[in-house]
Scaffold this active site. Structure first.
Site, PDB file in Angstrom:
ATOM      1  N   TYR A 138      44.484  28.980  46.713  1.00 45.46           N
ATOM      2  CA  TYR A 138      45.698  28.201  46.500  1.00 45.46           C
ATOM      3  C   TYR A 138      46.745  28.930  45.667  1.00 45.46           C
ATOM      4  O   TYR A 138      47.934  28.762  45.882  1.00 45.46           O
ATOM      5  CB  TYR A 138      45.367  26.890  45.775  1.00 45.46           C
ATOM      6  CG  TYR A 138      44.557  25.902  46.568  1.00 45.46           C
ATOM      7  CD1 TYR A 138      45.176  24.884  47.288  1.00 45.46           C
ATOM      8  CD2 TYR A 138      43.167  25.963  46.582  1.00 45.46           C
ATOM      9  CE1 TYR A 138      44.430  23.954  48.010  1.00 45.46           C
ATOM     10  CE2 TYR A 138      42.421  25.043  47.305  1.00 45.46           C
ATOM     11  CZ  TYR A 138      43.054  24.042  48.019  1.00 45.46           C
ATOM     12  OH  TYR A 138      42.311  23.132  48.731  1.00 45.46           O
ATOM     13  N   GLU A 191      40.183  26.437  52.821  1.00 44.11           N
ATOM     14  CA  GLU A 191      41.128  25.510  52.190  1.00 44.11           C
ATOM     15  C   GLU A 191      42.362  26.272  51.761  1.00 44.11           C
ATOM     16  O   GLU A 191      42.265  27.395  51.254  1.00 44.11           O
ATOM     17  CB  GLU A 191      40.530  24.827  50.958  1.00 44.11           C
ATOM     18  CG  GLU A 191      39.498  23.768  51.227  1.00 44.11           C
ATOM     19  CD  GLU A 191      39.023  23.091  49.940  1.00 44.11           C
ATOM     20  OE1 GLU A 191      39.805  23.056  48.949  1.00 44.11           O
ATOM     21  OE2 GLU A 191      37.892  22.603  49.925  1.00 44.11           O
ATOM     22  N   HIS A 211      29.333  19.196  49.244  1.00 48.42           N
ATOM     23  CA  HIS A 211      30.654  19.249  48.612  1.00 48.42           C
ATOM     24  C   HIS A 211      30.636  18.359  47.366  1.00 48.42           C
ATOM     25  O   HIS A 211      31.307  17.330  47.299  1.00 48.42           O
ATOM     26  CB  HIS A 211      31.743  18.804  49.598  1.00 48.42           C
ATOM     27  CG  HIS A 211      33.128  19.198  49.199  1.00 48.42           C
ATOM     28  ND1 HIS A 211      33.987  19.885  50.025  1.00 48.42           N
ATOM     29  CD2 HIS A 211      33.822  19.013  48.054  1.00 48.42           C
ATOM     30  CE1 HIS A 211      35.146  20.096  49.432  1.00 48.42           C
ATOM     31  NE2 HIS A 211      35.069  19.566  48.217  1.00 48.42           N
ATOM     32  N   ASN A 252      38.450  29.639  49.851  1.00 51.79           N
ATOM     33  CA  ASN A 252      39.452  28.669  49.429  1.00 51.79           C
ATOM     34  C   ASN A 252      40.428  29.357  48.495  1.00 51.79           C
ATOM     35  O   ASN A 252      40.016  29.958  47.492  1.00 51.79           O
ATOM     36  CB  ASN A 252      38.796  27.499  48.692  1.00 51.79           C
ATOM     37  CG  ASN A 252      37.985  26.607  49.600  1.00 51.79           C
ATOM     38  OD1 ASN A 252      37.913  26.831  50.813  1.00 51.79           O
ATOM     39  ND2 ASN A 252      37.362  25.589  49.034  1.00 51.79           N
ATOM     40  N   GLU A 277      32.795  25.706  46.942  1.00 55.98           N
ATOM     41  CA  GLU A 277      33.255  26.068  45.599  1.00 55.98           C
ATOM     42  C   GLU A 277      32.141  25.943  44.551  1.00 55.98           C
ATOM     43  O   GLU A 277      32.204  25.101  43.647  1.00 55.98           O
ATOM     44  CB  GLU A 277      34.469  25.234  45.204  1.00 55.98           C
ATOM     45  CG  GLU A 277      35.676  25.486  46.100  1.00 55.98           C
ATOM     46  CD  GLU A 277      36.928  24.761  45.642  1.00 55.98           C
ATOM     47  OE1 GLU A 277      36.850  23.962  44.682  1.00 55.98           O
ATOM     48  OE2 GLU A 277      37.985  24.998  46.245  1.00 55.98           O
ATOM     49  N   ARG A 300      37.004  20.415  59.451  1.00 50.07           N
ATOM     50  CA  ARG A 300      35.987  20.712  58.451  1.00 50.07           C
ATOM     51  C   ARG A 300      35.799  19.477  57.572  1.00 50.07           C
ATOM     52  O   ARG A 300      36.728  19.044  56.883  1.00 50.07           O
ATOM     53  CB  ARG A 300      36.403  21.912  57.599  1.00 50.07           C
ATOM     54  CG  ARG A 300      35.374  22.239  56.523  1.00 50.07           C
ATOM     55  CD  ARG A 300      35.798  23.364  55.591  1.00 50.07           C
ATOM     56  NE  ARG A 300      34.875  23.394  54.476  1.00 50.07           N
ATOM     57  CZ  ARG A 300      35.230  23.457  53.188  1.00 50.07           C
ATOM     58  NH1 ARG A 300      36.495  23.531  52.835  1.00 50.07           N
ATOM     59  NH2 ARG A 300      34.312  23.465  52.238  1.00 50.07           N
TER      60      ARG A 300
END
Length: 497
Positions: free
Chosen positions: A330, A397, A143, A328, A188, A98
């Protein structure tokens, strides 16, 4: 003596909770990848006809906002080292890569009437190299690196960008659509709008906390929908690809079982994730957002809500504009009820009106927002399945940061292993349609306002060397072994016997 090669595994002797690792196997259809983004790795910021983008301008004129006054002028020099990077991907054994396309490298002015042939050829070469090595290209259309000329007409606060973005997307579909079957319109969007047009920590650095994020989001969502329709109407039948948006969120866990804390956590999820995904699935913003922003706007003296309104035609046009949801993830946060913020300076944070914090006992990465809470990703995936119609989800991600970029990155291995375990359980035990996992990132790179002080890479990059030398970390062996075996091993580091 050394163990036989067939028994070489990658053991992390201090892995936490190894007995709790999932015993499930990744399905045969499940695919693994790694990711980067154009401004973070390419460099060559003004070479071969590339135009200036907002991160070029932001880092050159506002370098004090970036740690060590860093920028992405050279970064990992992937513009010149793309063949080497493809070999890193081949070493990992991933199914896909990606990466994002620099809008300014393709269209230096931002407009489709001037295509930069050298920039267009760079991505053709990269895609060709990937395909030659049996690695599928997954492309992020945007992005964060808007062409500077488009920022000068207002950037994502200007409705004209809806049509301009759609034509940029059309250009990419025409150039690369025969080889690219997975497209991501935006990465995002909350970071684009809240941090870029709200609190000003990211490019273009505007501080409009009560209006900027909402207007920006409104334009982005309409831009995504138009690009989706352009693909469906002009390219889908021939090219057969899929298109979605990548939205990020922590998991927001109620601090207690009290109903007010539970409501606060759900409201936070709607303001963070639902803000962008709710329109794609249902056509409009979450009800709680519409009501709270309208009520507070009225009390603040606004004639209309600071949250823009979609027309009925726009609601129908936006609804259903995705083939999958990019996710995404985390970290995790705790949420408590907060007394209603006083009416004063309008802001997105006061509109949300919750208290968010982290448990100080949780392990941290180098990034101040990254806490290691693997059960959070499982809960988030189940929540998406339950609230958004059981969509296909691509984890686009997920990764761990450290400061030193050590090759002995056992904490990264620990992180990846534990998060992958939660994803496995979500697939097998909760029926969540997670089809792909993407490690962030392929290599250490420019991490926005943190510069080069936070390292997420599976491969180390020596930024002191003009050659930007890459070296494999221990996590490369770990990830390769997971991909090959399609399961998690309690023993994951090379040992002697």
């Amino acid at each position: 003596m050394k163990a036989p090669a067939v028994l070489w595994f990658y053991c992390v002797l201090f892995l936490r909770n190894t007995n709790a690792l999932s015993n499930h196997t990744f399905p045969t259809w499940f695919k693994f990848g790694a990711a980067t983004a154009s401004y973070q790795v390419e460099g060559a910021w003004n070479e071969d006809g590339k135009g200036e983008n907002i991160w070029d301008r932001f880092t050159h004129r506002n370098s004090s906002r970036i740690k060590n006054h860093a920028n992405g002028d050279v970064a990992c020099d992937s513009y010149h080292k793309y063949k080497q990077d493809v070999q890193l991907l081949k070493q990992l054994g991933v199914d896909f890569y990606r990466f994002s396309i620099s809008w300014s490298r393709i269209l230096p002015t931002g407009y489709p009437d001037q295509v930069n042939k050298a920039g267009a050829q760079y991505y053709k070469n990269l895609i060709k190299e990937l395909k030659a090595n049996n690695i599928e290209p997954y492309v992020t259309i945007y992005h964060w690196d808007l062409p500077q000329p488009l920022q000068e007409i207002g950037g994502w606060l200007n409705d004209k960008l809806v049509d301009i973005f759609a034509e940029y997307a059309r250009t990419l579909f025409s150039l690369y659509g025969n080889d690219v079957k997975h497209w991501f319109t935006f990465n995002e969007p909350r970071q684009i709008c809240y941090e870029g047009y709200g609190i000003g920590e990211k490019a273009p650095g505007l501080k409009l906390p009560g209006t900027g994020p909402y207007k920006c989001a409104h334009v982005l969502i309409k831009s995504h929908a138009k690009a989706y329709h352009v693909y469906q109407e002009n390219f889908k039948e021939k090219q057969g690809g899929k298109l979605g948006m990548v939205v990020d969120t922590d998991w927001y866990e109620p601090a207690t079982s009290h109903p007010l804390d539970r409501e606060a956590a759900e409201r936070t999820l709607q303001f963070r994730w639902g803000w962008y995904v709710h329109p794609l699935v249902f056509g409009n913003y979450p009800k709680i957002m519409i009501e709270r922003v309208a009520r507070r706007s009225k009390l603040e003296g606004f004639e209309v809500s600071r949250l823009p309104t979609f027309t009925s035609e726009e609601i129908n046009y936006i609804k259903g504009t995705f083939d999958f949801l990019g996710f995404n993830q985390y970290s995790t946060s705790l949420v408590k009820h907060r007394p209603e913020p006083e009416i004063g300076i309008p802001s997105y944070d006061n509109d949300m009106g919750t208290f968010i914090y982290r448990d100080p006992t949780w392990e941290r990465g180098a990034s101040d927002w990254l806490y290691v809470v693997p059960w959070g990703i499982g809960k988030a995936l189940k929540w998406i399945k339950s609230n958004y119609g059981d969509p296909e989800i691509i984890v686009t991600e997920n990764g761990f940061s450290d400061h030193d970029g050590t090759l002995e990155d056992y904490k990264r291995i620990d992180y990846l292993q534990s998060y992958l375990s939660s994803i496995l359980d979500a697939i097998h035990e909760d029926g969540v349609k997670v089809t792909r996992y993407t490690a962030w990132s392929l290599m250490d790179n420019f991490e926005w306002y943190s510069g080069y002080t936070e390292k997420f890479g599976l491969f180390h990059v020596d930024f002191q060397s003009k050659h930007r030398t890459r070296k494999a970390k221990k996590s490369v062996d770990f990830y390769r072994n997971v991909i090959k075996s399609r399961k998690l091993n309690k023993c994951n580091s090379k040992t002697d016997s």
